[in-house]
Write an enzyme that holds these catalytic residues in place. Structure first.
Site, PDB file in Angstrom:
ATOM      1  CG  PHE A 203      91.276  52.037  56.368  1.00 16.60           C
ATOM      2  CD1 PHE A 203      92.536  52.560  56.124  1.00 16.60           C
ATOM      3  CD2 PHE A 203      90.860  50.953  55.603  1.00 16.60           C
ATOM      4  CE1 PHE A 203      93.359  52.018  55.149  1.00 16.60           C
ATOM      5  CE2 PHE A 203      91.666  50.396  54.627  1.00 16.60           C
ATOM      6  CZ  PHE A 203      92.922  50.935  54.397  1.00 16.60           C
ATOM      7  CG  ASP A 204      89.053  56.708  62.645  1.00 18.09           C
ATOM      8  OD1 ASP A 204      87.809  56.651  62.647  1.00 18.09           O
ATOM      9  OD2 ASP A 204      89.683  57.686  63.095  1.00 18.09           O
TER      10      ASP A 204
END
Length: 347
Positions: A203-204
């Site tokens: 995930f960012d």
């Protein structure tokens, strides 16, 4: 386990629904089959995938756009015994199934599992080719929603969806506006060897797990103001972003493995891959996750460096980011990427 809250029901309605599920379970259990029974949606982590993310339907899509729906449907019927090739979500779905196998070994009677739903606006006549392709690859996908040309978005809440993956950015945006975690998937430009035993999800941070609050400050006032803001509010948790609930669902399943002393052999691993700098703005991110009661297995603070090379080492089954230039960088190097169209980065 779903974070989607159904409409309020009376006690009588809840009781009737439970009785219906118990009757369905009793009927299924009376049948002689080796196929596992799909879990009750309220207990499952439900992943809805479109047919064009599960399978590579680029040629079929071009036929639809060039010659219309009738020629498209006729082609699909004519080729219904020809399995479709895997699409960008295919390795992710296979990895979900592997996690389910491990969960069933440890918790034979539990319904806290991944449940995969094929959510497509294809016509029912195309369904035979989709079913044949799913069976060809040995995928466990029993729930279908085929809407005959209409958008399937209205059904996502009814299926208690935790994550929706599509190739259609407009449908993804509609899902996010309905409060459902969603992303637009992209095929990598080259293949990578992915783990067969561990689901790896990257995930960012900002505008993905967290809100776009900090990105707004960067764009409007620059990095120095952003660093000052993050230090000032280090102990104030960031607001949640569109994918926070999906990370939370992954965490619940991870803890089932930890409870069986399987932490070091857990088949789910999560990664935070952020352009933030650690010393200047990283503490607020980690404290936010802590305040939510969530763990991330690996946190990579890149201080503006390209994400593609790091993702190439991680080899996730899916990587979520809100910025298209990060998506392009990642898929060039072989990472299956999913764009989250949320926040100021889309303007």
């Amino acid at each position: 386990m779903s974070d989607i809250k159904p409409e309020e029901k009376t006690a009588a309605e809840d009781n009737a629904e439970d009785q219906a599920w118990e009757a369905a379970k009793a009927f299924f259990d009376s049948l002689k089959t080796k196929k596992p029974r799909p879990p009750k949606p309220r207990n499952a982590v439900t992943i809805a995938v479109s047919s064009r993310t599960l399978f590579n339907m680029v040629a079929e899509r071009k036929l639809y756009e060039d010659e219309g729906v009738e020629k498209y449907v006729a082609f699909q019927v004519e080729h219904e015994n020809d399995p479709l090739k895997p699409g960008p979500a295919f390795p992710f779905v296979k990895a979900l199934m592997n996690v389910n196998t491990r969960l069933r070994e440890l918790y034979p009677d539990s319904e806290e599992l991944f449940d995969i739903v094929l959510m497509t606006n294809n016509h029912a006549q195309v369904g035979v080719r989709l079913i044949n392709s799913i069976n060809h690859y040995g995928l466990t996908i029993e729930r279908f929603c085929m809407t005959g040309g209409k958008s399937p978005i209205g059904y996502l809440k009814a299926y208690m969806t935790n994550l929706y993956l599509s190739k259609d950015s407009e449908k993804v945006t509609d899902a996010i506006e309905e409060g459902i975690a969603a992303a637009t998937m992209f095929m990598p430009e080259k293949e990578s060897d992915l783990s067969d035993t561990q689901l790896r999800v990257a995930f960012d941070g900002d505008a993905v797990l967290f809100s776009d609050e900090s990105e707004i400050i960067v764009k409007k006032h620059g990095l120095d103001t952003f660093f000052e803001h993050e230090r000032k509010f280090e102990n104030k948790p960031l607001a949640q972003g569109p994918l926070k609930c999906f990370l939370e669902a992954l965490g619940k399943l991870q803890r089932k493995f930890y409870a069986k002393n399987e932490r070091m052999d857990c088949p789910i691993r999560t990664f935070l891959v952020t352009a933030r700098s650690a010393a200047s703005s990283g503490a607020r991110v980690l404290k936010t996750l802590r305040s939510w009661g969530l763990e991330i297995d690996e946190a990579l603070f890149l201080a503006g460096a390209p994400k593609g090379p790091l993702l190439q080492k991680i080899r996730p089954h899916i990587y979520f980011d809100d910025q298209m230039f990060h998506i392009e960088d990642a898929k060039e190097l072989g990472t299956i990427s999913a764009h989250v169209p949320y926040g100021i980065g889309q303007k």
